[in-house]
Design a protein around this motif. Structure first.
Motif, mmCIF file in Angstrom:
data_model
loop_
_atom_site.group_PDB
_atom_site.id
_atom_site.type_symbol
_atom_site.label_atom_id
_atom_site.label_comp_id
_atom_site.label_asym_id
_atom_site.label_seq_id
_atom_site.Cartn_x
_atom_site.Cartn_y
_atom_site.Cartn_z
ATOM 1 N N GLY A 224 0.713 -1.064 -0.102
ATOM 2 C CA GLY A 224 0.028 -0.206 -0.015
ATOM 3 C C GLY A 224 0.853 1.062 0.038
ATOM 4 O O GLY A 224 0.360 2.246 0.033
ATOM 5 N N LEU A 225 2.333 1.223 0.202
ATOM 6 C CA LEU A 225 3.153 2.317 0.194
ATOM 7 C C LEU A 225 3.277 2.581 -1.279
ATOM 8 O O LEU A 225 3.642 1.683 -1.987
ATOM 9 N N PRO A 226 3.661 3.972 -1.389
ATOM 10 C CA PRO A 226 4.037 4.133 -2.876
ATOM 11 C C PRO A 226 5.648 4.006 -3.176
ATOM 12 O O PRO A 226 6.183 3.826 -2.278
ATOM 13 N N THR A 227 5.981 4.150 -4.319
ATOM 14 C CA THR A 227 7.677 3.831 -4.473
ATOM 15 C C THR A 227 8.143 5.330 -4.351
ATOM 16 O O THR A 227 7.353 6.341 -4.596
ATOM 17 N N TYR A 228 9.332 5.358 -4.376
ATOM 18 C CA TYR A 228 9.973 6.672 -4.358
ATOM 19 C C TYR A 228 9.753 7.350 -5.473
ATOM 20 O O TYR A 228 9.397 8.615 -5.612
ATOM 21 N N HIS A 229 9.625 6.893 -6.744
ATOM 22 C CA HIS A 229 9.331 7.683 -8.048
ATOM 23 C C HIS A 229 8.316 8.488 -7.771
ATOM 24 O O HIS A 229 8.074 9.503 -8.202
ATOM 25 N N PHE A 230 7.107 7.585 -7.420
ATOM 26 C CA PHE A 230 5.713 8.435 -7.271
ATOM 27 C C PHE A 230 5.569 9.361 -6.120
ATOM 28 O O PHE A 230 5.038 10.637 -6.193
ATOM 29 N N ALA A 231 6.094 8.905 -4.992
ATOM 30 C CA ALA A 231 5.963 9.562 -3.867
ATOM 31 C C ALA A 231 6.763 10.984 -4.044
ATOM 32 O O ALA A 231 6.132 11.798 -3.455
ATOM 33 N N HIS A 232 7.895 10.919 -4.580
ATOM 34 C CA HIS A 232 8.711 12.310 -4.457
ATOM 35 C C HIS A 232 7.972 13.359 -5.410
ATOM 36 O O HIS A 232 7.992 14.506 -5.240
ATOM 37 N N VAL A 233 7.045 12.830 -6.462
ATOM 38 C CA VAL A 233 6.481 13.823 -7.509
ATOM 39 C C VAL A 233 5.263 14.322 -6.635
ATOM 40 O O VAL A 233 5.123 15.828 -6.709
ATOM 41 N N CYS A 234 4.584 13.554 -5.784
ATOM 42 C CA CYS A 234 3.639 14.130 -4.936
ATOM 43 C C CYS A 234 4.133 15.049 -3.909
ATOM 44 O O CYS A 234 3.714 16.232 -3.933
ATOM 45 N N ASP A 235 5.089 14.623 -3.371
ATOM 46 C CA ASP A 235 5.818 15.493 -2.352
ATOM 47 C C ASP A 235 6.144 16.717 -2.687
ATOM 48 O O ASP A 235 6.063 17.779 -1.953
ATOM 49 N N ASP A 236 7.027 16.860 -3.607
ATOM 50 C CA ASP A 236 7.842 17.860 -4.288
ATOM 51 C C ASP A 236 6.803 18.920 -4.639
ATOM 52 O O ASP A 236 6.829 20.073 -4.505
ATOM 53 N N HIS A 237 5.822 18.514 -5.402
ATOM 54 C CA HIS A 237 4.654 19.267 -5.860
ATOM 55 C C HIS A 237 4.113 19.880 -4.485
ATOM 56 O O HIS A 237 3.702 21.112 -4.531
ATOM 57 N N PHE A 238 3.428 19.130 -3.729
ATOM 58 C CA PHE A 238 2.535 19.611 -2.643
ATOM 59 C C PHE A 238 3.471 20.378 -1.515
ATOM 60 O O PHE A 238 3.102 21.142 -0.617
ATOM 61 N N MET A 239 4.682 20.110 -1.340
ATOM 62 C CA MET A 239 5.496 20.775 -0.711
ATOM 63 C C MET A 239 6.189 22.121 -1.101
ATOM 64 O O MET A 239 6.987 22.910 -0.737
ATOM 65 N N ARG A 240 5.868 22.116 -2.361
ATOM 66 C CA ARG A 240 6.010 23.305 -3.220
ATOM 67 C C ARG A 240 7.630 23.631 -3.368
ATOM 68 O O ARG A 240 8.132 24.508 -3.191
ATOM 69 N N THR A 241 8.394 22.403 -3.688
ATOM 70 C CA THR A 241 9.535 22.515 -3.763
ATOM 71 C C THR A 241 9.779 23.128 -5.162
ATOM 72 O O THR A 241 9.190 22.849 -6.198
ATOM 73 N N THR A 242 10.818 24.250 -5.419
ATOM 74 C CA THR A 242 11.129 24.764 -6.679
ATOM 75 C C THR A 242 12.496 24.054 -7.379
ATOM 76 O O THR A 242 12.527 24.298 -8.210
ATOM 77 N N LEU A 243 13.179 23.576 -6.463
ATOM 78 C CA LEU A 243 14.435 22.958 -6.906
ATOM 79 C C LEU A 243 14.892 21.836 -6.197
ATOM 80 O O LEU A 243 15.075 21.784 -5.028
ATOM 81 N N VAL A 244 14.965 20.784 -7.169
ATOM 82 C CA VAL A 244 15.404 19.254 -6.456
ATOM 83 C C VAL A 244 16.808 19.096 -6.678
ATOM 84 O O VAL A 244 17.393 19.147 -7.575
ATOM 85 N N THR A 245 17.761 19.111 -5.569
ATOM 86 C CA THR A 245 18.990 18.720 -5.718
ATOM 87 C C THR A 245 19.125 17.354 -5.089
ATOM 88 O O THR A 245 18.902 17.205 -4.149
#
Ligand code: GLU
Length: 556
Positions: free
Chosen positions: A230-251
């Motif tokens: 039931g847990l997401p994979t990194y690929h999907f989770a980071h997309v949702c998280d970086d969007h909803f956490m309003r990340t502008t720059l992924v390093t």
């Protein structure tokens, strides 16, 4: 005939909210123009790698110098690899290096309006997003077993085609809605896959802040976005998280370039704008002439804890990492010795692309320089804090008399060219133990003979020490005291300078340097010690007398 809505409701019966609701829950941030929101997103799988500290340093720098926000997110969706308590250790260690997130996961607490910042607590968000993708026809349940996937791989290998779950090989893509519905109802285990619309023969252009425009093949893999637990994979989770956490720059590390096309397609499928990306070079090591990654198994310096335990000054390691990050940093440091090093402005275009080589010798050099320029208060208190955790012998010396310890640390410090004795706090104890009478006695007892100059007779050595005991005036300033030492030497046939001695060797037994060395050896058990005048004024007169008398017994 079941509809996609029925299937989505069967899988996510509790999910009533939509992506639009999430957009409202996590509104865009109000930040000044150009402010970057960056993050450090480690997995709690053990320890802080030196390469991760490098990434965290760059991420925080980008946020802070643009008046943005640096937050921390704990990526704990791979629960098999999780090590209990390691998230808190990461925060603790980052704090030592001055990298404290403004927001996010902070160990025992979380702070900020864009949380929770621990992925395992964000399941409701991922479920909303996955349901949304299903309803758009971009996600589907997959019932393939590990054995099915193995068989697929073997067929693909035999046919020499690209391996993976895609296109015609993505078997569960072609199940009807009714078949999917019935299987789920029947309790057949499943994962959820993304439905890719890409073709790997097409290329896409993605901008990287360090590497410029990258041309990479489009993704065509139907990757797993929700695992059977039931847990997401990194690929999907980071997309949702970086969007909803309003990340502008992924390093993040360059190892993620390989999956960048997946991420770009996921962002687009979700209708999110992708952040900017900067893929940082991996830190390498030269091993027998070959470059390889810093390895946690082979290299102690791969773990940040190594530097903490040895007592390398945190500022020294960060400065070193900054020399790897930006080629102009060292030059800037030299030109701005009085400015806090944190004022340096970092830029991606000064970052070298080939894996930076980790050079422990340079870390040591920078740490030595750093410690030499600390004021006595700072080096004393940092050393004491370190010793309380890692060096009980040093702690007990410091706790005997803190003012004395500070005086010792002050020797030849805060001057134009300070003494450079220490590269790390672990160097302090062996260097300073002779200042303490009990330690001196132990060192004295352990030595078969004191390291006096063999060219000077025992009689002369004894005569000089006896004279020193009776004639030393502790009230003199350094110059006057040195004059008195010259006079002492002359009374025993030693020239008052090396120059005089050199020109008339047959008339003298030695020179004032030899005299000083005799006193030094008697008081410290070594030929090398810091400034003798200062040593004389840190020891008490009783201690000096006892040391010289003890030395004289060894000369009989
Ligand atoms: N959890 C990922 C890692 O530890 C983070 C990668 C990223 O920063 O996006 O490698």
């Amino acid at each position: 005939m079941h509809t996609i809505q029925e299937l989505a409701d069967l899988i996510f019966p509790d999910v009533k909210l939509t992506v639009q609701d999430l957009e409202k829950r996590y509104p865009p941030r109000h930040l000044p123009e150009g402010a970057e929101v960056t993050r450090f997103a480690p997995s709690p799988t053990g320890f802080l790698h030196t390469g991760s500290l490098f990434t965290a340093m760059v991420s925080s720098k980008c946020a802070w110098q643009s008046k943005g926000v640096f937050f921390m997110r704990l990526e704990d969706t791979d629960q098999k690899r999780e090590i209990e308590g390691s998230g808190e250790d990461l925060i603790e260690q980052m704090k030592i290096f001055g990298i404290q997130p403004d927001e996010g996961y902070l160990g025992k607490t979380q702070k900020g309006d864009y949380g929770p910042y621990i992925q395992s607590q964000r399941q409701d968000i991922y479920r909303i997003c996955i349901k949304d993708l299903m309803l758009k026809g971009r996600a589907y349940p997959c019932f393939c077993t590990p054995a099915d996937l193995d068989a697929l791989r073997l067929t693909q290998e035999a046919n020499r085609v690209i391996p993976g779950y895609y296109g015609e090989y993505a078997r569960c893509r072609y199940l009807t809605l009714d078949e999917q519905y019935e299987k789920i109802k029947a309790g057949v285990p499943y994962v959820i896959r993304f439905k890719s619309l890409g073709n790997h023969l097409n290329f896409i252009k993605v901008h990287d802040e360090i590497r410029g425009d990258l041309r990479i093949p489009e993704n065509d893999q139907d990757i797993v976005i929700m695992k059977s637990d039931g847990l997401p994979t990194y690929h999907f989770a980071h997309v949702c998280d970086d969007h909803f956490m309003r990340t502008t720059l992924v390093t993040r590390g360059e190892e993620w370039i390989a999956s960048l096309a997946i991420h770009i397609e996921l962002f687009a499928a979700m209708g999110f704008q992708a952040p900017k990306y900067a893929h940082l070079p991996v830190i390498m090591k030269l091993d027998n002439g070959n470059k390889r990654k810093l390895s946690k198994r082979k290299d102690p310096e791969a773990a940040v804890s190594y530097f903490i335990e040895q007592g390398y000054p945190a500022e020294g390691l960060i400065k070193y990492l900054m020399t790897i990050a930006n080629s102009n940093f060292e030059e800037w440091l030299l030109a701005n010795p009085k400015v806090p090093f944190t004022d340096f402005v970092f830029s991606f275009n000064k970052m070298s692309l080939d894996g930076a080589l980790f050079d422990i010798g340079k870390v040591q050099f920078i740490c030595k320089e750093t410690l030499a320029y600390y004021p006595k208060e700072r080096i004393s208190s940092e050393a004491y804090n370190w010793a309380k955790r890692f060096d009980s012998k040093l702690t007990s010396l410091i706790e005997q008399d803190y003012a004395k310890f500070e005086k010792i640390m002050d020797i030849e410090r805060e001057q134009e060219k300070p003494r450079k004795d220490y590269e790390k706090y672990a160097d302090i104890y062996p260097h300073i133990r002779f200042f303490y009478q009990e330690e001196y006695k132990k060192m004295f007892a352990e030595l078969p003979a004191l390291p006096f100059n063999p060219l000077i007779s025992k009689e002369d050595t004894k005569a000089i020490l006896n004279d020193f005991l009776t004639s030393t005036d502790y009230t003199l300033d350094e110059n006057a005291w040195f004059e008195s030492l010259k006079a002492l030497g002359e009374r025993h046939g030693f020239a008052s300078s090396f120059k005089i001695y050199k020109n008339a060797k047959d008339q003298y037994k030695g020179h004032v340097g030899d005299v000083a060395s005799i006193v030094r050896v008697a008081l410290t058990t070594s030929q090398q010690s810091p400034n003798l005048y200062q040593v004389l004024h840190i020891l008490s007169q009783d201690e000096i007398r006892e040391r010289v008398e003890l030395t004289l017994t060894k000369l009989d």
